[in-house]
Design a protein around this motif. Sequence first.
Motif, PDB file in Angstrom:
ATOM      1  N   PHE A   1      35.895  32.219  16.897  1.00 53.22           N
ATOM      2  CA  PHE A   1      35.455  32.694  18.203  1.00 53.22           C
ATOM      3  C   PHE A   1      33.961  32.517  18.355  1.00 53.22           C
ATOM      4  CE2 PHE A   1      35.093  36.468  15.542  1.00 53.22           C
ATOM      5  CZ  PHE A   1      33.835  36.961  15.871  1.00 53.22           C
ATOM      6  N   ILE A   2      33.539  32.426  19.605  1.00 52.70           N
ATOM      7  CA  ILE A   2      32.122  32.451  19.960  1.00 52.70           C
ATOM      8  C   ILE A   2      31.991  33.419  21.117  1.00 52.70           C
ATOM      9  CG2 ILE A   2      30.130  31.167  20.799  1.00 52.70           C
ATOM     10  CD1 ILE A   2      31.394  28.633  19.576  1.00 52.70           C
TER      11      ILE A   2
ATOM     12  N   ILE B   1      29.148  34.101  16.289  1.00 54.22           N
ATOM     13  CA  ILE B   1      30.114  33.059  15.923  1.00 54.22           C
ATOM     14  C   ILE B   1      30.911  33.577  14.742  1.00 54.22           C
ATOM     15  CG2 ILE B   1      30.412  30.679  15.150  1.00 54.22           C
ATOM     16  CD1 ILE B   1      27.619  30.125  16.414  1.00 54.22           C
TER      17      ILE B   1
ATOM     18  N   GLN C   1      34.511  33.263  12.103  1.00 54.21           N
ATOM     19  CA  GLN C   1      35.638  32.545  11.519  1.00 54.21           C
ATOM     20  C   GLN C   1      36.503  33.571  10.813  1.00 54.21           C
ATOM     21  OE1 GLN C   1      33.997  29.610   8.890  1.00 54.21           O
ATOM     22  NE2 GLN C   1      33.461  28.247  10.563  1.00 54.21           N
TER      23      GLN C   1
ATOM     24  N   LEU D   1      33.410  32.689  24.774  1.00 58.35           N
ATOM     25  CA  LEU D   1      33.330  31.269  25.113  1.00 58.35           C
ATOM     26  C   LEU D   1      34.423  30.495  24.400  1.00 58.35           C
ATOM     27  CD1 LEU D   1      29.482  30.606  24.955  1.00 58.35           C
ATOM     28  CD2 LEU D   1      30.883  31.235  26.926  1.00 58.35           C
ATOM     29  N   VAL D   2      34.732  30.924  23.183  1.00 58.54           N
ATOM     30  CA  VAL D   2      35.799  30.326  22.378  1.00 58.54           C
ATOM     31  C   VAL D   2      36.569  31.476  21.765  1.00 58.54           C
ATOM     32  CG1 VAL D   2      36.326  28.952  20.326  1.00 58.54           C
ATOM     33  CG2 VAL D   2      34.425  28.284  21.827  1.00 58.54           C
ATOM     34  N   ARG D   3      37.893  31.373  21.802  1.00 55.03           N
ATOM     35  CA  ARG D   3      38.731  32.405  21.185  1.00 55.03           C
ATOM     36  C   ARG D   3      40.063  31.761  20.862  1.00 55.03           C
ATOM     37  NH1 ARG D   3      40.834  37.827  24.273  1.00 55.03           N
ATOM     38  NH2 ARG D   3      42.604  38.146  22.925  1.00 55.03           N
TER      39      ARG D   3
ATOM     40  N   PRO E   1      41.528  25.395  14.519  1.00 55.10           N
ATOM     41  CA  PRO E   1      40.262  24.746  14.157  1.00 55.10           C
ATOM     42  C   PRO E   1      40.546  23.404  13.494  1.00 55.10           C
ATOM     43  CG  PRO E   1      40.326  27.010  13.358  1.00 55.10           C
ATOM     44  CD  PRO E   1      41.697  26.672  13.845  1.00 55.10           C
TER      45      PRO E   1
END
Length: 147
Positions: free
Chosen positions: A106-107, A56, A58, A86-88, A92
């Motif tokens: 991101f994840i 994860i 930031q 999974l996240v990009r 936020p």
Amino acid sequence: MEAALFLFLWSARPGVSAGYFLRLLVRTVWCRGDLPLAFSSSVAGLGGYSMTAFIIGQMQIHSRDWMEEYFAKIPKVVEAHSGEFLVRGGEPEMMEGSDPLPDAAFILEFPDRAHAQRFWNSDEFQRLAVLRRSGSTLNAILVDKLA
């Protein structure tokens, strides 16, 4: 059936820990393929079994000069190490706390910690990390999925 057999054997063997017989049971069932692939070594007390891991991050972006090359190459490097975004992205939203929001987050998902660590320490990723550091700062952590 194996559970009953192992419980009987354990009860008949004073001085042998229940954990020992649990590990035997898990190994027996694992060899048959009845356990999920993400069965955790931390739960079973066994080496060699793993669970999903996530990186994860930031990011604070200070300049955009590096971004085109970095974002064109990073997905293939992640995929080469069995990872997936999974996240990009940006936007936020603060839900709680007072720290400044990152510009992007991101994840990444990996089959296990070993894959995530091999990705992070790989020459391919480290070359891209040098590029990324030329225009951003990153806070990243590695965590395991709940079993």
